[in-house]
Design a protein around this motif. Sequence first.
Motif, PDB file in Angstrom:
ATOM      1  N   THR A  23       0.831  -1.204   0.000  1.00  0.00           N
ATOM      2  CA  THR A  23       0.000   0.000   0.000  1.00  0.00           C
ATOM      3  C   THR A  23       0.865   1.253   0.000  1.00  0.00           C
ATOM      4  O   THR A  23       0.516   2.245  -0.626  1.00  0.00           O
ATOM      5  N   ILE A  24       1.987   1.197   0.672  1.00  0.00           N
ATOM      6  CA  ILE A  24       2.923   2.322   0.727  1.00  0.00           C
ATOM      7  C   ILE A  24       4.243   1.864   0.123  1.00  0.00           C
ATOM      8  O   ILE A  24       4.786   0.830   0.504  1.00  0.00           O
ATOM      9  N   GLY A  25       4.742   2.653  -0.817  1.00  0.00           N
ATOM     10  CA  GLY A  25       6.021   2.331  -1.438  1.00  0.00           C
ATOM     11  C   GLY A  25       7.159   2.474  -0.440  1.00  0.00           C
ATOM     12  O   GLY A  25       7.096   3.302   0.466  1.00  0.00           O
ATOM     13  N   HIS A  26       8.181   1.669  -0.616  1.00  0.00           N
ATOM     14  CA  HIS A  26       9.309   1.712   0.309  1.00  0.00           C
ATOM     15  C   HIS A  26      10.557   1.162  -0.368  1.00  0.00           C
ATOM     16  O   HIS A  26      10.479   0.542  -1.428  1.00  0.00           O
ATOM     17  N   ASP A  27      11.689   1.418   0.245  1.00  0.00           N
ATOM     18  CA  ASP A  27      12.975   0.871  -0.194  1.00  0.00           C
ATOM     19  C   ASP A  27      13.570   0.104   0.966  1.00  0.00           C
ATOM     20  O   ASP A  27      13.470   0.534   2.119  1.00  0.00           O
ATOM     21  N   ARG A  28      14.148  -1.035   0.650  1.00  0.00           N
ATOM     22  CA  ARG A  28      14.860  -1.797   1.674  1.00  0.00           C
ATOM     23  C   ARG A  28      16.350  -1.599   1.456  1.00  0.00           C
ATOM     24  O   ARG A  28      16.856  -1.803   0.363  1.00  0.00           O
ATOM     25  N   ILE A  29      17.031  -1.206   2.501  1.00  0.00           N
ATOM     26  CA  ILE A  29      18.485  -1.076   2.471  1.00  0.00           C
ATOM     27  C   ILE A  29      18.995  -1.970   3.583  1.00  0.00           C
ATOM     28  O   ILE A  29      18.935  -1.605   4.765  1.00  0.00           O
ATOM     29  N   GLY A  30      19.417  -3.159   3.191  1.00  0.00           N
ATOM     30  CA  GLY A  30      19.786  -4.152   4.193  1.00  0.00           C
ATOM     31  C   GLY A  30      18.541  -4.553   4.959  1.00  0.00           C
ATOM     32  O   GLY A  30      17.538  -4.956   4.383  1.00  0.00           O
ATOM     33  N   ARG A  31      18.591  -4.388   6.259  1.00  0.00           N
ATOM     34  CA  ARG A  31      17.421  -4.708   7.094  1.00  0.00           C
ATOM     35  C   ARG A  31      16.535  -3.490   7.344  1.00  0.00           C
ATOM     36  O   ARG A  31      15.466  -3.611   7.921  1.00  0.00           O
ATOM     37  N   ASP A  32      17.016  -2.320   6.936  1.00  0.00           N
ATOM     38  CA  ASP A  32      16.256  -1.080   7.153  1.00  0.00           C
ATOM     39  C   ASP A  32      15.188  -0.912   6.088  1.00  0.00           C
ATOM     40  O   ASP A  32      15.375  -1.273   4.931  1.00  0.00           O
ATOM     41  N   PRO A  36      10.178   6.845   1.276  1.00  0.00           N
ATOM     42  CA  PRO A  36      10.382   8.196   0.749  1.00  0.00           C
ATOM     43  C   PRO A  36       9.186   9.099   1.057  1.00  0.00           C
ATOM     44  O   PRO A  36       8.037   8.639   1.096  1.00  0.00           O
ATOM     45  N   LYS A  37       9.460  10.379   1.282  1.00  0.00           N
ATOM     46  CA  LYS A  37       8.390  11.334   1.575  1.00  0.00           C
ATOM     47  C   LYS A  37       7.347  11.339   0.467  1.00  0.00           C
ATOM     48  O   LYS A  37       6.162  11.473   0.733  1.00  0.00           O
ATOM     49  N   LEU A  38       7.790  11.181  -0.771  1.00  0.00           N
ATOM     50  CA  LEU A  38       6.863  11.172  -1.900  1.00  0.00           C
ATOM     51  C   LEU A  38       5.848  10.044  -1.775  1.00  0.00           C
ATOM     52  O   LEU A  38       4.673  10.229  -2.091  1.00  0.00           O
ATOM     53  N   CYS A  39       6.263   8.885  -1.283  1.00  0.00           N
ATOM     54  CA  CYS A  39       5.342   7.761  -1.105  1.00  0.00           C
ATOM     55  C   CYS A  39       4.314   8.059  -0.020  1.00  0.00           C
ATOM     56  O   CYS A  39       3.141   7.690  -0.146  1.00  0.00           O
ATOM     57  N   VAL A  40       4.735   8.739   1.038  1.00  0.00           N
ATOM     58  CA  VAL A  40       3.801   9.097   2.113  1.00  0.00           C
ATOM     59  C   VAL A  40       2.784  10.106   1.595  1.00  0.00           C
ATOM     60  O   VAL A  40       1.579   9.958   1.792  1.00  0.00           O
ATOM     61  N   VAL A  41       3.269  11.131   0.884  1.00  0.00           N
ATOM     62  CA  VAL A  41       2.370  12.155   0.333  1.00  0.00           C
ATOM     63  C   VAL A  41       1.406  11.527  -0.665  1.00  0.00           C
ATOM     64  O   VAL A  41       0.210  11.824  -0.659  1.00  0.00           O
ATOM     65  N   ASP A  42       1.918  10.638  -1.523  1.00  0.00           N
ATOM     66  CA  ASP A  42       1.069   9.965  -2.505  1.00  0.00           C
ATOM     67  C   ASP A  42      -0.027   9.160  -1.822  1.00  0.00           C
ATOM     68  O   ASP A  42      -1.181   9.186  -2.236  1.00  0.00           O
ATOM     69  N   HIS A  43       0.325   8.451  -0.764  1.00  0.00           N
ATOM     70  CA  HIS A  43      -0.666   7.651  -0.043  1.00  0.00           C
ATOM     71  C   HIS A  43      -1.722   8.547   0.609  1.00  0.00           C
ATOM     72  O   HIS A  43      -2.909   8.244   0.569  1.00  0.00           O
ATOM     73  N   LEU A  44      -1.279   9.646   1.205  1.00  0.00           N
ATOM     74  CA  LEU A  44      -2.219  10.542   1.873  1.00  0.00           C
ATOM     75  C   LEU A  44      -3.171  11.216   0.888  1.00  0.00           C
ATOM     76  O   LEU A  44      -4.346  11.409   1.188  1.00  0.00           O
ATOM     77  N   THR A  45      -2.684  11.560  -0.292  1.00  0.00           N
ATOM     78  CA  THR A  45      -3.547  12.236  -1.264  1.00  0.00           C
ATOM     79  C   THR A  45      -4.477  11.273  -1.980  1.00  0.00           C
ATOM     80  O   THR A  45      -5.536  11.688  -2.453  1.00  0.00           O
ATOM     81  N   SER A  46      -4.103  10.007  -2.049  1.00  0.00           N
ATOM     82  CA  SER A  46      -4.954   9.049  -2.757  1.00  0.00           C
ATOM     83  C   SER A  46      -5.821   8.219  -1.812  1.00  0.00           C
ATOM     84  O   SER A  46      -6.659   7.445  -2.268  1.00  0.00           O
TER      85      SER A  46
END
Length: 54
Positions: A23-32, A36-46
């Motif tokens: 539902t929310i875009g994300h990047d995995r860097i190792g275990r983290d 991205p802020k853009l994914c949060v904004v996109d989710h909130l607006t849609s």
Amino acid sequence: MGPLAHIFGIGQNAAYQLIKSGTIGHDRIGRDIRIPKLCVVDHLTSARCTVTKQ
């Protein structure tokens, strides 16, 4: 997950579920997990408001 959960007003487990379901875009860097802020904004607006009876 703390900041994402705080922004959405949900718990950390619910935040992990949003990420796991894609539902929310994300990047995995190792275990983290980085959201991205853009994914949060996109989710909130849609996002659409749904009310469920429990």
